[in-house]
Design an enzyme around this catalytic site. Sequence first.
Site, PDB file in Angstrom:
ATOM      1  N   LYS A  68    -106.374   0.100  14.557  1.00  0.00           N
ATOM      2  CA  LYS A  68    -106.168  -0.867  13.670  1.00  0.00           C
ATOM      3  C   LYS A  68    -106.259  -0.741  12.186  1.00  0.00           C
ATOM      4  O   LYS A  68    -107.087   0.257  11.908  1.00  0.00           O
ATOM      5  CB  LYS A  68    -106.831  -2.213  14.027  1.00  0.00           C
ATOM      6  N   ARG A  99    -109.830  -2.316  24.603  1.00  0.00           N
ATOM      7  CA  ARG A  99    -108.399  -2.017  24.699  1.00  0.00           C
ATOM      8  C   ARG A  99    -108.077  -0.861  23.949  1.00  0.00           C
ATOM      9  O   ARG A  99    -108.263  -0.942  22.579  1.00  0.00           O
ATOM     10  CB  ARG A  99    -107.522  -3.401  24.355  1.00  0.00           C
TER      11      ARG A  99
HETATM   12  N1  HH2 Z   1    -104.069  -6.046  19.804  1.00  0.00           N
HETATM   13  C1  HH2 Z   1    -102.608  -6.021  20.039  1.00  0.00           C
HETATM   14  C2  HH2 Z   1    -101.909  -6.396  21.007  1.00  0.00           C
HETATM   15  N2  HH2 Z   1    -102.191  -6.894  21.977  1.00  0.00           N
HETATM   16  N3  HH2 Z   1    -104.372  -7.917  23.122  1.00  0.00           N
HETATM   17  C3  HH2 Z   1    -105.539  -8.295  23.038  1.00  0.00           C
HETATM   18  N4  HH2 Z   1    -106.016  -9.236  23.912  1.00  0.00           N
HETATM   19  N5  HH2 Z   1    -106.293  -7.849  21.993  1.00  0.00           N
HETATM   20  C4  HH2 Z   1    -105.875  -7.330  21.132  1.00  0.00           C
HETATM   21  O1  HH2 Z   1    -106.790  -6.958  20.153  1.00  0.00           O
HETATM   22  C5  HH2 Z   1    -104.696  -6.822  21.036  1.00  0.00           C
HETATM   23  C6  HH2 Z   1    -103.760  -7.361  22.032  1.00  0.00           C
HETATM   24  C7  HH2 Z   1    -102.239  -5.314  18.773  1.00  0.00           C
HETATM   25  O2  HH2 Z   1    -101.280  -4.463  19.223  1.00  0.00           O
HETATM   26  P1  HH2 Z   1    -100.235  -3.630  18.051  1.00  0.00           P
HETATM   27  O3  HH2 Z   1    -101.221  -3.118  16.926  1.00  0.00           O
HETATM   28  O4  HH2 Z   1     -99.339  -4.423  17.626  1.00  0.00           O
HETATM   29  O5  HH2 Z   1     -99.953  -2.388  18.750  1.00  0.00           O
HETATM   30  P2  HH2 Z   1    -100.765  -1.876  20.233  1.00  0.00           P
HETATM   31  O6  HH2 Z   1     -99.988  -2.523  21.375  1.00  0.00           O
HETATM   32  O7  HH2 Z   1    -100.255  -0.293  20.114  1.00  0.00           O
HETATM   33  O8  HH2 Z   1    -102.196  -1.879  19.908  1.00  0.00           O
END
Ligand code: HH2
Length: 271
Positions: A215, A250
């Site tokens: 992130k 995650r």
């Molecule tokens: N972060 C992303 C997506 N889904 N779900 C949960 N429960 N917690 C998180 O921190 C979380 C999530 C962020 O996703 P993004 O940075 O858009 O891409 P990626 O899916 O590759 O992580």
Amino acid sequence: MGSIERPKVMGIVNATPDSFSDGGRFLAADAALAHARRLIADGADILDLGAESTRPGAEPVPAEVEIARLVPLIQAIRAESAVPISVDTMKPQVARAAMAAGANIWNDVAALRFSADAPAAAAELGCDVILMHMQGQPRTMQAEPHYDDVTAEVCAFLAERAEAAMAAGVARDRIWLDPGIGFGKHTTCHNLPLLARLDQVVALGLPVLLGASRKAFIGAVDGGAPADQRLGGSIAVALAGAAAGVAAVRVHDVRETVQALTVQAAIRNAG
Ligand code: HH2
């Protein structure tokens, strides 16, 4: 004293095609399955499948499109593995289709708020539900996030959403909480203090999932490192999360994270 277990590692599988041509879609589905196989081989305890990006400014995806991307992928994974599958969606109809196809966990970054039907759907499905904190809406959440006390506000929100889920009939032992790193939070002013006080989120008494892999705040701390050069920082956050008592992380880089957490647990168990 019993031995300390490492947190579970949830591997991220992106089922979002880059191209909308048929060929692109086919290749994307193939690539998602190949990636899922790789993460299972790397030691993922759970796979998190997403077909709608929640990045700031990302376009919403209709439910039918999410279902068309996710269901065949879930079925294909299920045909060869019993690995728990979570589905990253804000839509009850997508969660229903995913659970019917063999998924186990509803990962809702909206914490069952963005659809009136969501709490009842979660109760009816009887699956595990991840309730994540987000200030605002995905498209605009990074515009001007504001908190007086980010950790206290995230904890109050999560406690309220857990109560709302239970009031709708979701069993307490099905609920996970997630502080929502990067969701309506200033890169450093909000994410870092929240990570420093993760033990307060853990103290709410429900299992906590932490998603910080690659992130933006990691890049902000490390001189603007781009997303593909944030592995060290991602592992640092996973280790900090484990020390605070989170139940799962995650991540994109499953093998490296499993190794780091396994070594950390081995050291703690030797002490
Ligand atoms: N972060 C992303 C997506 N889904 N779900 C949960 N429960 N917690 C998180 O921190 C979380 C999530 C962020 O996703 P993004 O940075 O858009 O891409 P990626 O899916 O590759 O992580």
